[in-house]
Write a protein that holds these residues in place. Structure first.
Motif, PDB file in Angstrom:
ATOM      1  N   ASN A  59       0.792  -1.197   0.111  1.00 53.32           N
ATOM      2  CA  ASN A  59       0.014  -0.063   0.035  1.00 53.32           C
ATOM      3  C   ASN A  59       0.800   1.252   0.064  1.00 53.32           C
ATOM      4  O   ASN A  59       1.886   1.258   0.780  1.00 53.32           O
ATOM      5  CB  ASN A  59      -0.912  -0.085   1.282  1.00 53.32           C
ATOM      6  CG  ASN A  59      -1.787  -1.135   1.241  1.00 53.32           C
ATOM      7  OD1 ASN A  59      -2.389  -1.440   0.182  1.00 53.32           O
ATOM      8  ND2 ASN A  59      -2.149  -1.819   2.327  1.00 53.32           N
ATOM      9  N   GLN A  60       0.718   2.193  -1.008  1.00 55.19           N
ATOM     10  CA  GLN A  60       1.439   3.392  -0.998  1.00 55.19           C
ATOM     11  C   GLN A  60       1.353   4.118   0.365  1.00 55.19           C
ATOM     12  O   GLN A  60       0.125   4.528   0.794  1.00 55.19           O
ATOM     13  CB  GLN A  60       0.934   4.393  -2.212  1.00 55.19           C
ATOM     14  CG  GLN A  60       1.755   5.413  -2.490  1.00 55.19           C
ATOM     15  CD  GLN A  60       3.180   5.198  -2.450  1.00 55.19           C
ATOM     16  OE1 GLN A  60       3.560   4.474  -3.503  1.00 55.19           O
ATOM     17  NE2 GLN A  60       3.880   5.755  -1.556  1.00 55.19           N
ATOM     18  N   LYS A  97       1.731   7.466   2.439  1.00 57.11           N
ATOM     19  CA  LYS A  97       1.868   8.900   2.453  1.00 57.11           C
ATOM     20  C   LYS A  97       2.403   9.512   3.800  1.00 57.11           C
ATOM     21  O   LYS A  97       1.810   9.099   4.745  1.00 57.11           O
ATOM     22  CB  LYS A  97       0.686   9.514   1.820  1.00 57.11           C
ATOM     23  CG  LYS A  97       0.165   9.028   0.307  1.00 57.11           C
ATOM     24  CD  LYS A  97      -0.952   9.590  -0.097  1.00 57.11           C
ATOM     25  CE  LYS A  97      -1.225   9.288  -1.571  1.00 57.11           C
ATOM     26  NZ  LYS A  97      -0.100   9.471  -2.535  1.00 57.11           N
ATOM     27  N   GLU A 100       9.625  -2.572   5.654  1.00 57.84           N
ATOM     28  CA  GLU A 100       9.943  -2.812   4.162  1.00 57.84           C
ATOM     29  C   GLU A 100      11.394  -3.251   4.086  1.00 57.84           C
ATOM     30  O   GLU A 100      11.644  -4.025   3.098  1.00 57.84           O
ATOM     31  CB  GLU A 100       9.808  -1.107   3.563  1.00 57.84           C
ATOM     32  CG  GLU A 100       8.598  -0.768   3.446  1.00 57.84           C
ATOM     33  CD  GLU A 100       7.268  -1.657   2.900  1.00 57.84           C
ATOM     34  OE1 GLU A 100       7.798  -2.329   1.749  1.00 57.84           O
ATOM     35  OE2 GLU A 100       6.197  -1.594   3.195  1.00 57.84           O
ATOM     36  N   ASP A 152       5.431  10.879  -0.716  1.00 58.92           N
ATOM     37  CA  ASP A 152       5.061   9.548  -0.774  1.00 58.92           C
ATOM     38  C   ASP A 152       6.393   8.825  -0.262  1.00 58.92           C
ATOM     39  O   ASP A 152       7.488   9.308  -0.499  1.00 58.92           O
ATOM     40  CB  ASP A 152       4.899   9.019  -2.190  1.00 58.92           C
ATOM     41  CG  ASP A 152       3.689   9.406  -2.984  1.00 58.92           C
ATOM     42  OD1 ASP A 152       2.673   9.564  -2.139  1.00 58.92           O
ATOM     43  OD2 ASP A 152       3.375   9.360  -4.117  1.00 58.92           O
ATOM     44  N   ARG A 187       8.584   5.895  -0.923  1.00 57.84           N
ATOM     45  CA  ARG A 187       8.835   4.888  -1.703  1.00 57.84           C
ATOM     46  C   ARG A 187       9.698   3.919  -1.224  1.00 57.84           C
ATOM     47  O   ARG A 187      11.079   4.269  -0.969  1.00 57.84           O
ATOM     48  CB  ARG A 187       9.130   5.313  -3.037  1.00 57.84           C
ATOM     49  CG  ARG A 187       8.134   6.624  -3.588  1.00 57.84           C
ATOM     50  CD  ARG A 187       7.133   5.555  -4.457  1.00 57.84           C
ATOM     51  NE  ARG A 187       6.050   6.390  -5.072  1.00 57.84           N
ATOM     52  CZ  ARG A 187       5.359   6.029  -6.022  1.00 57.84           C
ATOM     53  NH1 ARG A 187       5.100   4.815  -6.052  1.00 57.84           N
ATOM     54  NH2 ARG A 187       4.325   7.007  -6.352  1.00 57.84           N
ATOM     55  N   THR A 232       4.912  15.398  -3.139  1.00 61.17           N
ATOM     56  CA  THR A 232       3.835  15.381  -4.053  1.00 61.17           C
ATOM     57  C   THR A 232       3.344  16.665  -4.068  1.00 61.17           C
ATOM     58  O   THR A 232       2.672  17.210  -5.008  1.00 61.17           O
ATOM     59  CB  THR A 232       2.805  14.329  -3.796  1.00 61.17           C
ATOM     60  OG1 THR A 232       2.271  14.585  -2.452  1.00 61.17           O
ATOM     61  CG2 THR A 232       3.292  12.833  -4.041  1.00 61.17           C
TER      62      THR A 232
END
Length: 198
Positions: A3-4, A6, A57, A131, A133, A148
């Motif tokens: 899931n992105q 933010k 991650e 974001d 990443r 962003t």
């Protein structure tokens, strides 16, 4: 990253931003920069949140000092820590397969949530939306903060001059108001797009 994720960075002071147009010094396609310096105490909660993301991650926490997402700010003159954490928020433009450029310029907002397009200089106060990443390259894994959008809380213009070094003088030139906005002589018209972000 399934899931992105933010995140909004805490309000901080812009350091060498490139937000009106991208920096092309080391990348021909351009890089937008929204690095902000935040007092350590105000940065702690965000750093802890980013550490939790790193553990999920990457399988491990980031170094507590300088790492890929932030660094402790050092005074250029004294060499001492300033008590500020600088979050590294950058995003590169991308060339699509069809040759078209994907311009990833962060959207700008004022504090009334109006979209704006300002030339933002260092010293401006911003909240940066990013974001988070995850990346992998040549067997290495990492995270990046890709801006962003930015919300401008205080807009600072170009530096220089400081305090007025002059005294009032009688009988000299007195301005009737801004002249560059009305002067049509080509070699003296000020073009805001020619002003460098730094």
């Amino acid at each position: 990253m399934s899931n992105q994720i933010k995140i909004n960075l805490p309000k901080g002071v812009a350091r060498y931003p490139s937000l009106h147009r991208p920096d092309t010094k080391f990348n021909d396609l351009g890089v937008y920069k929204a690095n902000v310096a935040v007092p350590v105490q105000e940065a702690e909660a965000t750093m802890q949140k980013l550490q939790a993301i790193a553990k999920e991650e990457l399988g491990k926490a980031l170094p507590k000092g300088d790492n890929m997402l932030w660094k402790m700010e050092i005074d250029d003159v004294t060499g001492d820590e300033t008590g500020m954490v600088m979050f590294k928020a950058t995003v590169k433009n991308i060339q699509k397969k069809d040759g078209e450029l994907w311009d990833r310029k962060p959207v700008q907002y004022d504090t009334d949530l109006n979209k704006v397009n300002e030339v933002i200089y260092g010293g401006s106060e911003l909240v940066v939306a990013c974001d988070v990443r995850a990346w992998e390259f040549s067997g290495k894994k990492g995270l990046s903060l890709q801006p962003t959008a930015v919300q401008i809380h205080k807009l600072v213009g170009p530096s220089g001059g400081g305090d007025n070094p002059f005294e009032k003088s009688e009988g000299g030139f007195v301005s009737d108001g801004p002249s560059f906005a009305t002067n049509t002589t080509p070699d003296v018209v000020a073009d805001v797009d020619e002003i460098e972000d730094f």
